[in-house]
Design a protein around this motif. Structure first.
Motif, PDB file in Angstrom:
ATOM      1  N   UNK A 126      -8.713 -10.765   0.989  1.00  0.00           N
ATOM      2  CA  UNK A 126     -10.082 -10.901   0.481  1.00  0.00           C
ATOM      3  C   UNK A 126     -10.646  -9.532   0.104  1.00  0.00           C
ATOM      4  N   UNK A 127     -11.527  -9.522  -0.917  1.00  0.00           N
ATOM      5  CA  UNK A 127     -12.183  -8.291  -1.345  1.00  0.00           C
ATOM      6  C   UNK A 127     -11.204  -7.221  -1.764  1.00  0.00           C
ATOM      7  N   UNK A 128     -10.134  -7.604  -2.429  1.00  0.00           N
ATOM      8  CA  UNK A 128      -9.047  -6.664  -2.720  1.00  0.00           C
ATOM      9  C   UNK A 128      -9.332  -5.795  -3.935  1.00  0.00           C
ATOM     10  N   UNK A 129      -8.595  -4.663  -4.010  1.00  0.00           N
ATOM     11  CA  UNK A 129      -8.707  -3.729  -5.132  1.00  0.00           C
ATOM     12  C   UNK A 129      -7.323  -3.148  -5.395  1.00  0.00           C
ATOM     13  N   UNK A 130      -6.891  -3.184  -6.660  1.00  0.00           N
ATOM     14  CA  UNK A 130      -5.554  -2.718  -7.018  1.00  0.00           C
ATOM     15  C   UNK A 130      -5.383  -1.231  -6.748  1.00  0.00           C
ATOM     16  N   UNK A 131      -4.240  -0.866  -6.199  1.00  0.00           N
ATOM     17  CA  UNK A 131      -3.859   0.534  -6.022  1.00  0.00           C
ATOM     18  C   UNK A 131      -2.430   0.690  -6.521  1.00  0.00           C
ATOM     19  N   UNK A 132      -2.118   1.850  -7.058  1.00  0.00           N
ATOM     20  CA  UNK A 132      -0.770   2.057  -7.561  1.00  0.00           C
ATOM     21  C   UNK A 132      -0.527   1.320  -8.864  1.00  0.00           C
ATOM     22  N   UNK A 133       0.707   1.375  -9.336  1.00  0.00           N
ATOM     23  CA  UNK A 133       1.067   0.734 -10.589  1.00  0.00           C
ATOM     24  C   UNK A 133       1.770  -0.591 -10.368  1.00  0.00           C
ATOM     25  N   UNK A 134       2.272  -1.171 -11.468  1.00  0.00           N
ATOM     26  CA  UNK A 134       3.090  -2.371 -11.394  1.00  0.00           C
ATOM     27  C   UNK A 134       4.513  -1.922 -11.075  1.00  0.00           C
ATOM     28  N   UNK A 135       5.043  -2.381  -9.946  1.00  0.00           N
ATOM     29  CA  UNK A 135       6.354  -1.921  -9.472  1.00  0.00           C
ATOM     30  C   UNK A 135       7.410  -2.966  -9.823  1.00  0.00           C
ATOM     31  N   UNK A 136       8.395  -2.652 -10.642  1.00  0.00           N
ATOM     32  CA  UNK A 136       9.395  -3.635 -11.044  1.00  0.00           C
ATOM     33  C   UNK A 136      10.308  -4.020  -9.890  1.00  0.00           C
ATOM     34  N   UNK A 137      10.800  -5.249  -9.916  1.00  0.00           N
ATOM     35  CA  UNK A 137      11.747  -5.694  -8.897  1.00  0.00           C
ATOM     36  C   UNK A 137      12.963  -4.768  -8.923  1.00  0.00           C
ATOM     37  N   UNK A 138      13.510  -4.503  -7.758  1.00  0.00           N
ATOM     38  CA  UNK A 138      14.589  -3.532  -7.643  1.00  0.00           C
ATOM     39  C   UNK A 138      14.096  -2.184  -7.151  1.00  0.00           C
ATOM     40  N   UNK A 139      12.773  -1.979  -7.169  1.00  0.00           N
ATOM     41  CA  UNK A 139      12.143  -0.768  -6.639  1.00  0.00           C
ATOM     42  C   UNK A 139      11.306  -1.163  -5.435  1.00  0.00           C
ATOM     43  N   UNK A 140      11.463  -0.452  -4.335  1.00  0.00           N
ATOM     44  CA  UNK A 140      10.762  -0.860  -3.116  1.00  0.00           C
ATOM     45  C   UNK A 140       9.885   0.245  -2.534  1.00  0.00           C
ATOM     46  N   UNK A 141       9.315   1.071  -3.411  1.00  0.00           N
ATOM     47  CA  UNK A 141       8.358   2.069  -2.949  1.00  0.00           C
ATOM     48  C   UNK A 141       7.418   2.462  -4.080  1.00  0.00           C
ATOM     49  N   UNK A 142       6.257   2.975  -3.692  1.00  0.00           N
ATOM     50  CA  UNK A 142       5.252   3.411  -4.659  1.00  0.00           C
ATOM     51  C   UNK A 142       4.426   4.518  -4.013  1.00  0.00           C
ATOM     52  N   UNK A 143       4.234   5.620  -4.746  1.00  0.00           N
ATOM     53  CA  UNK A 143       3.420   6.728  -4.250  1.00  0.00           C
ATOM     54  C   UNK A 143       1.959   6.496  -4.642  1.00  0.00           C
ATOM     55  N   UNK A 144       1.096   6.350  -3.652  1.00  0.00           N
ATOM     56  CA  UNK A 144      -0.332   6.189  -3.914  1.00  0.00           C
ATOM     57  C   UNK A 144      -0.979   7.568  -4.007  1.00  0.00           C
ATOM     58  N   UNK A 145      -1.843   7.790  -4.997  1.00  0.00           N
ATOM     59  CA  UNK A 145      -2.480   9.110  -5.141  1.00  0.00           C
ATOM     60  C   UNK A 145      -3.435   9.387  -3.982  1.00  0.00           C
ATOM     61  N   UNK A 146      -3.723  10.660  -3.751  1.00  0.00           N
ATOM     62  CA  UNK A 146      -4.675  11.011  -2.700  1.00  0.00           C
ATOM     63  C   UNK A 146      -6.099  10.698  -3.142  1.00  0.00           C
ATOM     64  N   UNK A 147      -7.014  10.753  -2.193  1.00  0.00           N
ATOM     65  CA  UNK A 147      -8.454  10.543  -2.423  1.00  0.00           C
ATOM     66  C   UNK A 147      -8.808   9.092  -2.758  1.00  0.00           C
ATOM     67  N   UNK A 148      -7.972   8.132  -2.367  1.00  0.00           N
ATOM     68  CA  UNK A 148      -8.354   6.724  -2.531  1.00  0.00           C
ATOM     69  C   UNK A 148      -9.394   6.390  -1.472  1.00  0.00           C
ATOM     70  N   UNK A 149     -10.581   5.918  -1.854  1.00  0.00           N
ATOM     71  CA  UNK A 149     -11.652   5.706  -0.872  1.00  0.00           C
ATOM     72  C   UNK A 149     -11.345   4.559   0.091  1.00  0.00           C
ATOM     73  N   UNK A 150     -11.727   4.748   1.336  1.00  0.00           N
ATOM     74  CA  UNK A 150     -11.511   3.727   2.358  1.00  0.00           C
ATOM     75  C   UNK A 150     -12.415   2.515   2.135  1.00  0.00           C
ATOM     76  N   UNK A 151     -13.685   2.770   1.761  1.00  0.00           N
ATOM     77  CA  UNK A 151     -14.669   1.691   1.604  1.00  0.00           C
ATOM     78  C   UNK A 151     -14.626   0.765   2.819  1.00  0.00           C
ATOM     79  N   UNK A 152     -14.531  -0.557   2.590  1.00  0.00           N
ATOM     80  CA  UNK A 152     -14.443  -1.506   3.702  1.00  0.00           C
ATOM     81  C   UNK A 152     -13.025  -2.034   3.882  1.00  0.00           C
TER      82      UNK A 152
END
Length: 279
Positions: A126-152
């Protein structure tokens, strides 16, 4: 254990035979759609409830009557959910996140096209917000950029997506905000000229240094240098000048005599991780 049997739609879609009923035969089917002659395919919309049904059955029908012996197809309910999510916050500022996310792909991923990551306000997304990119199948990691706000946000959630639709029930991972700020900065200035500095800067390391790799020491004109962004979304901090940096485990920096003060009035020490320096 037979709890109840759904009747044919001829008896009403919500009709059931109790488990203790004397009757031993019931048509457990529901009419879904009638299609015209020479039409040989039908799309079932997404999120259509399977309930307890196990087969799709197709009857032909004449102007007189529907046939009594259909052709059947066993329903395969595809399930593809990631597991084993791992995420450590490498953004060392309070109320901000960033760092590498990894996960294990579904055991059967042949129908998965890609993965989508969200921060959410609970484990169900619930109350979701996209982070990162679209990760193709076969890839099992994603680097999230710094300074992503915590919010709720309390959870990181990962959804699988087929060519048709994104799943509605994600795999959740509870977020933990890693904070690593130094304290007790001391600097007795041993250069007695008004416009120059010199001496040993020291500080107490953060309580949690698990993600700290180094420290950055600046002269600054305020406790919070001005944060500004360019058109690409990259930020810069103005009103400060780097004096030097030290590796984790070294909690002091010597400033040589006659280092220009340049009008600055503050000393600032930032923790740094493999991802980024604090802001």
């Amino acid at each position: 254990l037979l709890v109840g049997r759904r009747l044919s739609s001829d008896s009403g879609e919500n009709s059931f035979i109790p488990a203790d009923a004397e009757s031993s035969v019931a048509w457990c089917r529901r009419k879904y759609r009638t299609i015209e002659e020479n039409t040989f395919n039908l799309t079932v919309p997404t999120e259509y409830l399977k309930e307890d049904f196990s087969h799709i059955i197709i009857y032909t029908e004449s102007s007189l009557v529907e046939q009594s012996t259909p052709v059947e197809h066993l329903i395969f309910d595809a399930v593809a959910t990631v597991f084993g999510i791992h995420f450590i916050d490498d953004d060392l500022d309070p109320m901000e996140f960033g760092g590498n996310v990894s996960w294990s792909e579904p055991t059967v991923a042949d129908r998965v096209q890609d993965y989508l990551l969200y921060f959410a306000e609970n484990a169900t997304g619930d109350g979701r917000s996209r982070v990162g990119g679209v990760v193709p199948v076969g890839t099992n990691e994603e680097m999230l950029p710094h300074d992503l706000p915590e919010n709720d946000f309390t959870h990181l959630t990962i959804y699988t997506r087929s060519f048709l639709v994104e799943q509605t029930t994600p795999e959740p991972f509870g977020l933990t905000d890693v904070i690593a700020m130094v304290s007790d900065i001391t600097f007795p200035d041993m250069d007695l000229d008004y416009t120059d500095l010199g001496g040993l800067i020291s500080w107490t390391p953060p309580n949690d240094t698990s993600e700290v790799t180094e420290y950055f020491i600046y002269l600054a004109d305020s406790p919070l240098p001005k944060l500004s962004f360019d058109e690409a979304g990259n930020y810069t901090l103005s009103g400060r000048s780097l004096l030097g940096n030290t590796r984790l485990g070294t909690n002091e920096l010597f400033i040589p005599a006659e280092t220009p003060r340049s009008g600055f009035t503050y000393l600032l020490v930032y923790s740094g991780s493999m991802l980024a320096e604090q802001t």
